[in-house]
Design an enzyme around this catalytic site. Structure first.
Site, PDB file in Angstrom:
ATOM      1  N   ASP A 198       1.106  -1.382  -0.139  1.00 22.53           N
ATOM      2  CA  ASP A 198       0.321   0.246  -0.316  1.00 22.53           C
ATOM      3  C   ASP A 198       1.233   1.002   0.181  1.00 22.53           C
ATOM      4  O   ASP A 198       1.765   1.447   0.718  1.00 22.53           O
ATOM      5  CB  ASP A 198      -1.052  -0.195   1.427  1.00 22.53           C
ATOM      6  CG  ASP A 198      -2.223   0.652   1.029  1.00 22.53           C
ATOM      7  OD1 ASP A 198      -2.939   0.144   0.829  1.00 22.53           O
ATOM      8  OD2 ASP A 198      -1.376   2.250   1.383  1.00 22.53           O
ATOM      9  N   ILE A 199       0.361   2.244  -0.808  1.00 18.48           N
ATOM     10  CA  ILE A 199       2.030   3.318  -1.206  1.00 18.48           C
ATOM     11  C   ILE A 199       1.516   4.121   0.459  1.00 18.48           C
ATOM     12  O   ILE A 199       2.202   5.263   0.618  1.00 18.48           O
ATOM     13  CB  ILE A 199       0.900   4.328  -1.921  1.00 18.48           C
ATOM     14  CG1 ILE A 199       1.916   5.305  -3.124  1.00 18.48           C
ATOM     15  CG2 ILE A 199      -0.561   5.270  -1.639  1.00 18.48           C
ATOM     16  CD1 ILE A 199       1.297   6.063  -4.423  1.00 18.48           C
ATOM     17  N   HIS A 205     -10.341  -5.318  -3.418  1.00 20.62           N
ATOM     18  CA  HIS A 205      -8.749  -5.584  -3.017  1.00 20.62           C
ATOM     19  C   HIS A 205      -8.984  -6.148  -0.903  1.00 20.62           C
ATOM     20  O   HIS A 205      -9.813  -5.187  -0.478  1.00 20.62           O
ATOM     21  CB  HIS A 205      -7.890  -4.694  -3.083  1.00 20.62           C
ATOM     22  CG  HIS A 205      -8.631  -3.180  -2.561  1.00 20.62           C
ATOM     23  ND1 HIS A 205      -9.249  -2.667  -2.778  1.00 20.62           N
ATOM     24  CD2 HIS A 205      -8.128  -2.320  -1.674  1.00 20.62           C
ATOM     25  CE1 HIS A 205      -9.705  -1.788  -2.372  1.00 20.62           C
ATOM     26  NE2 HIS A 205      -8.834  -1.646  -1.809  1.00 20.62           N
ATOM     27  N   MET A 206      -8.142  -7.257  -1.503  1.00 15.33           N
ATOM     28  CA  MET A 206      -7.738  -6.975   0.421  1.00 15.33           C
ATOM     29  C   MET A 206      -6.935  -6.364   1.060  1.00 15.33           C
ATOM     30  O   MET A 206      -5.763  -6.548   0.701  1.00 15.33           O
ATOM     31  CB  MET A 206      -8.132  -9.027   0.825  1.00 15.33           C
ATOM     32  CG  MET A 206      -8.017  -9.092   1.688  1.00 15.33           C
ATOM     33  SD  MET A 206      -9.455  -9.631   2.696  1.00 15.33           S
ATOM     34  CE  MET A 206      -9.516 -10.606   2.241  1.00 15.33           C
ATOM     35  N   HIS A 207      -6.849  -5.827   1.637  1.00 15.46           N
ATOM     36  CA  HIS A 207      -6.309  -5.206   2.878  1.00 15.46           C
ATOM     37  C   HIS A 207      -5.268  -6.580   3.858  1.00 15.46           C
ATOM     38  O   HIS A 207      -5.885  -6.778   4.097  1.00 15.46           O
ATOM     39  CB  HIS A 207      -6.310  -4.335   3.896  1.00 15.46           C
ATOM     40  CG  HIS A 207      -6.636  -2.809   3.086  1.00 15.46           C
ATOM     41  ND1 HIS A 207      -5.967  -2.013   2.767  1.00 15.46           N
ATOM     42  CD2 HIS A 207      -7.852  -2.888   2.056  1.00 15.46           C
ATOM     43  CE1 HIS A 207      -7.428  -0.820   2.032  1.00 15.46           C
ATOM     44  NE2 HIS A 207      -7.359  -1.337   2.168  1.00 15.46           N
ATOM     45  N   GLU A 231     -11.925   3.146  -1.019  1.00 16.43           N
ATOM     46  CA  GLU A 231     -11.225   4.577  -1.861  1.00 16.43           C
ATOM     47  C   GLU A 231     -10.711   4.080  -3.667  1.00 16.43           C
ATOM     48  O   GLU A 231     -11.400   4.830  -5.149  1.00 16.43           O
ATOM     49  CB  GLU A 231     -10.439   5.061  -1.913  1.00 16.43           C
ATOM     50  CG  GLU A 231     -10.291   6.022  -0.218  1.00 16.43           C
ATOM     51  CD  GLU A 231      -8.975   6.182  -0.482  1.00 16.43           C
ATOM     52  OE1 GLU A 231      -8.490   5.523   0.055  1.00 16.43           O
ATOM     53  OE2 GLU A 231      -9.085   6.529   1.056  1.00 16.43           O
ATOM     54  N   VAL A 232     -10.595   2.900  -4.021  1.00 20.60           N
ATOM     55  CA  VAL A 232     -10.028   2.738  -4.985  1.00 20.60           C
ATOM     56  C   VAL A 232     -11.385   1.220  -4.923  1.00 20.60           C
ATOM     57  O   VAL A 232     -11.656  -0.178  -4.794  1.00 20.60           O
ATOM     58  CB  VAL A 232      -8.602   2.233  -4.952  1.00 20.60           C
ATOM     59  CG1 VAL A 232      -8.293   0.895  -6.812  1.00 20.60           C
ATOM     60  CG2 VAL A 232      -8.299   2.595  -4.594  1.00 20.60           C
TER      61      VAL A 232
END
Ligand code: AMP
Length: 116
Positions: free
Chosen positions: A32-33, A102-104, A97-98
């Site tokens: 993650d950025i 996606h899985m964090h 947000e995106v």
């Protein structure tokens, strides 16, 4: 299936840089950025699926792969035993947000949660 306007599709395709830690035929994982913990990795389907609400029966094998890769990455990051959180946001109240599912994978000491 990719979406030309999707930032995660672009990372999967290699069109924009990402700190990729895993890639196979079904999923890609990258850091993650804006990490909220020492380990913060996003695991995404290679195909464009906007969120969990648009996830279909035909994609069940992708979910299995995501969880298997989570386990592998947790081992690689050294957080299997110390612990980690898995978060998948869906819908406006979740502050997704995106719009590419996606899985964090979030682990390590000092994680900031909830995010944002
Ligand atoms: P969510 O709120 O669940 O949609 O989370 C989106 C995550 O994507 C956030 O944690 C962002 O920091 C992360 N993010 C956005 N753009 C990028 C990027 N180009 N590379 C890596 N992570 C990103």
């Amino acid at each position: 299936m990719t979406n030309p306007d999707c930032i995660f599709c672009k990372i999967v395709a290699g069109d924009i840089p990402g700190d990729i830690v895993h890639k196979d035929d079904l999923v890609t994982a990258f850091r993650d950025i804006n990490p909220v913990a020492p380990s913060h990795i996003l695991i995404v389907p290679n195909k464009h699926i906007p969120d969990n609400n648009t996830f279909t029966e035909q994609d069940e094998h992708i979910a299995g792969r995501i969880f298997r890769i989570v386990k592998l990455l947790a081992e690689q990051e050294g957080i299997s035993e110390s612990g980690y959180r898995l978060i998948m946001n869906t819908g406006p109240d979740s502050h997704q947000e995106v719009m590419h599912m996606h899985m964090h994978l979030i682990g390590g000491q000092g994680m900031k949660y909830p995010m944002g």
